[in-house]
Write a protein that holds these residues in place. Structure first.
Motif, PDB file in Angstrom:
ATOM      1  N   MET A 174       0.773  -1.165  -0.023  1.00  0.00           N
ATOM      2  CA  MET A 174       0.125  -0.073  -0.191  1.00  0.00           C
ATOM      3  C   MET A 174       0.891   1.280   0.056  1.00  0.00           C
ATOM      4  O   MET A 174       0.682   2.139  -0.737  1.00  0.00           O
ATOM      5  CB  MET A 174      -0.890  -0.019   1.072  1.00  0.00           C
ATOM      6  CG  MET A 174      -1.934  -1.056   1.279  1.00  0.00           C
ATOM      7  SD  MET A 174      -3.110  -0.480  -0.209  1.00  0.00           S
ATOM      8  CE  MET A 174      -3.636  -2.169  -0.744  1.00  0.00           C
TER       9      MET A 174
ATOM     10  N   CYS B  89      -9.251   3.722  -4.678  1.00  0.00           N
ATOM     11  CA  CYS B  89      -8.423   3.442  -3.462  1.00  0.00           C
ATOM     12  C   CYS B  89      -9.154   3.736  -2.057  1.00  0.00           C
ATOM     13  O   CYS B  89      -9.342   2.890  -1.321  1.00  0.00           O
ATOM     14  CB  CYS B  89      -7.170   4.477  -3.480  1.00  0.00           C
ATOM     15  SG  CYS B  89      -6.088   4.368  -4.913  1.00  0.00           S
TER      16      CYS B  89
ATOM     17  N   CYS C 241     -12.300   1.373  -1.196  1.00  0.00           N
ATOM     18  CA  CYS C 241     -12.029   0.238  -0.278  1.00  0.00           C
ATOM     19  C   CYS C 241     -11.297   0.591   1.132  1.00  0.00           C
ATOM     20  O   CYS C 241     -11.639  -0.052   2.028  1.00  0.00           O
ATOM     21  CB  CYS C 241     -10.479  -0.522  -1.181  1.00  0.00           C
ATOM     22  SG  CYS C 241     -10.495  -2.145  -0.272  1.00  0.00           S
ATOM     23  N   HIS C 242     -10.547   1.584   1.160  1.00  0.00           N
ATOM     24  CA  HIS C 242     -10.184   2.214   2.477  1.00  0.00           C
ATOM     25  C   HIS C 242     -11.437   2.335   3.595  1.00  0.00           C
ATOM     26  O   HIS C 242     -11.385   1.956   4.663  1.00  0.00           O
ATOM     27  CB  HIS C 242      -9.310   3.146   2.499  1.00  0.00           C
ATOM     28  CG  HIS C 242      -7.988   3.306   1.899  1.00  0.00           C
ATOM     29  ND1 HIS C 242      -7.042   3.944   1.319  1.00  0.00           N
ATOM     30  CD2 HIS C 242      -7.457   1.705   1.446  1.00  0.00           C
ATOM     31  CE1 HIS C 242      -6.148   3.556   0.940  1.00  0.00           C
ATOM     32  NE2 HIS C 242      -6.325   2.055   0.824  1.00  0.00           N
TER      33      HIS C 242
HETATM   34  C1  HEC Z   1      -8.962  -4.011  -1.998  1.00  0.00           C
HETATM   35  C2  HEC Z   1      -8.968  -2.878  -1.013  1.00  0.00           C
HETATM   36  C3  HEC Z   1      -7.792  -1.565  -0.955  1.00  0.00           C
HETATM   37  C4  HEC Z   1      -7.595  -1.178  -2.340  1.00  0.00           C
HETATM   38  C5  HEC Z   1      -8.320  -1.200  -3.726  1.00  0.00           C
HETATM   39  C6  HEC Z   1      -6.550  -0.097  -1.895  1.00  0.00           C
HETATM   40  N1  HEC Z   1      -6.136  -0.314  -0.587  1.00  0.00           N
HETATM   41 FE1  HEC Z   1      -4.816   0.829   0.461  1.00  0.00          FE
HETATM   42  N2  HEC Z   1      -5.065  -0.158   2.117  1.00  0.00           N
HETATM   43  C7  HEC Z   1      -5.999  -1.200   2.065  1.00  0.00           C
HETATM   44  C8  HEC Z   1      -6.005  -1.643   3.674  1.00  0.00           C
HETATM   45  C9  HEC Z   1      -6.848  -2.931   4.111  1.00  0.00           C
HETATM   46  C10 HEC Z   1      -4.991  -1.065   4.175  1.00  0.00           C
HETATM   47  C11 HEC Z   1      -4.606  -1.018   5.703  1.00  0.00           C
HETATM   48  C12 HEC Z   1      -3.367  -1.908   5.637  1.00  0.00           C
HETATM   49  C13 HEC Z   1      -2.580  -2.352   6.529  1.00  0.00           C
HETATM   50  O1  HEC Z   1      -2.571  -1.273   7.932  1.00  0.00           O
HETATM   51  O2  HEC Z   1      -1.970  -3.206   7.051  1.00  0.00           O
HETATM   52  C14 HEC Z   1      -4.557   0.006   3.339  1.00  0.00           C
HETATM   53  C15 HEC Z   1      -3.753   0.832   3.674  1.00  0.00           C
HETATM   54  C16 HEC Z   1      -3.143   2.008   2.786  1.00  0.00           C
HETATM   55  C17 HEC Z   1      -2.230   2.739   3.192  1.00  0.00           C
HETATM   56  C18 HEC Z   1      -1.599   3.339   4.530  1.00  0.00           C
HETATM   57  C19 HEC Z   1      -0.319   2.338   4.642  1.00  0.00           C
HETATM   58  C20 HEC Z   1       0.417   2.582   6.106  1.00  0.00           C
HETATM   59  O3  HEC Z   1       1.520   2.727   6.127  1.00  0.00           O
HETATM   60  O4  HEC Z   1      -0.451   2.335   7.176  1.00  0.00           O
HETATM   61  C21 HEC Z   1      -1.926   3.514   1.859  1.00  0.00           C
HETATM   62  C22 HEC Z   1      -0.989   4.686   1.717  1.00  0.00           C
HETATM   63  C23 HEC Z   1      -2.819   3.119   0.942  1.00  0.00           C
HETATM   64  N3  HEC Z   1      -3.389   2.100   1.429  1.00  0.00           N
HETATM   65  C24 HEC Z   1      -2.553   3.617  -0.551  1.00  0.00           C
HETATM   66  C25 HEC Z   1      -3.364   3.060  -1.356  1.00  0.00           C
HETATM   67  C26 HEC Z   1      -3.585   3.552  -2.740  1.00  0.00           C
HETATM   68  C27 HEC Z   1      -3.118   4.683  -3.228  1.00  0.00           C
HETATM   69  C28 HEC Z   1      -4.654   2.759  -3.407  1.00  0.00           C
HETATM   70  C29 HEC Z   1      -4.872   3.032  -4.720  1.00  0.00           C
HETATM   71  C30 HEC Z   1      -4.056   3.087  -5.887  1.00  0.00           C
HETATM   72  C31 HEC Z   1      -5.130   1.821  -2.444  1.00  0.00           C
HETATM   73  N4  HEC Z   1      -4.272   1.769  -1.329  1.00  0.00           N
HETATM   74  C32 HEC Z   1      -6.093   1.063  -2.871  1.00  0.00           C
HETATM   75  C33 HEC Z   1      -7.116  -1.765   1.080  1.00  0.00           C
HETATM   76  C34 HEC Z   1      -6.940  -1.161   0.004  1.00  0.00           C
END
Ligand code: HEC
Length: 152
Positions: A42, A133, A136-137
């Motif tokens: 992520m 993004c 989903c978050h």
């Molecule tokens: C299918 C679900 C999903 C999608 C789509 C998704 N994310 Fe995430 N994202 C998550 C989840 C679940 C977490 C928490 C993960 C963790 O804390 O371990 C997260 C956490 C993050 C974080 C925080 C990481 C941290 O340091 O705590 C970032 C930055 C991020 N996502 C960026 C993105 C971006 C940019 C996109 C799109 C391009 C995206 N994500 C798409 C599920 C998703």
């Protein structure tokens, strides 16, 4: 044993005592605080989004063409972690996969727009990607935090 050797030995023992972590602490660190590989993936996605945002400002379509596939085809967590995640999301697994698929498609769309050097399309595809993004978050991030990181 001469004096300096003895001093070394004593120092070594003292050092071990000071640095050896308390067993309970190691247990907690290993089970509750070890971050998911997903988090690293992520963060990488986040960085790539920033690079794209910069590149839009510079109208560097070539760079966007290069970066977008890293988002569309981002790495996946190892199988064991995937199983943990799927076990946790349970009946929401389909929803989780759909959201991931939306990000994948939006990343591809962005690449196509950048290849055509179409500014309006690039900006619109980037917005769609960001939306994917955040969607989903909104559904999953908090519950992941609670489930995988908070000590119970
Ligand atoms: C299918 C679900 C999903 C999608 C789509 C998704 N994310 Fe995430 N994202 C998550 C989840 C679940 C977490 C928490 C993960 C963790 O804390 O371990 C997260 C956490 C993050 C974080 C925080 C990481 C941290 O340091 O705590 C970032 C930055 C991020 N996502 C960026 C993105 C971006 C940019 C996109 C799109 C391009 C995206 N994500 C798409 C599920 C998703």
């Amino acid at each position: 044993m001469n004096i300096s050797r003895m001093t070394l030995a004593i120092l070594a023992i003292g050092f071990t005592v000071i640095t050896a972590p308390h067993p309970a602490f190691t247990e907690t660190a290993a089970t509750a605080i070890e971050p998911l590989v997903l988090r690293k993936i992520m963060r990488e996605l986040g960085k790539n989004m920033q690079h794209i945002s910069d590149s839009i400002a510079r109208e560097d379509w070539a760079l966007i063409t290069e970066i977008a596939p890293h988002i569309a085809d981002h790495p996946k967590p190892p199988l064991t972690e995937k199983i943990r995640i799927l076990a946790f999301v349970g009946s929401d697994a389909g929803k989780f996969r759909d959201y991931d698929e939306k990000t994948h498609q939006a990343g591809q769309e962005l690449r196509r727009a950048a290849m055509q050097k179409d500014r309006t399309e690039v900006i619109s595809a980037f917005a769609t990607l960001q939306e994917s993004c955040v969607t989903c978050h909104q559904s999953f991030r908090k519950s992941f935090q609670e489930h995988f990181y908070e000590q119970r």
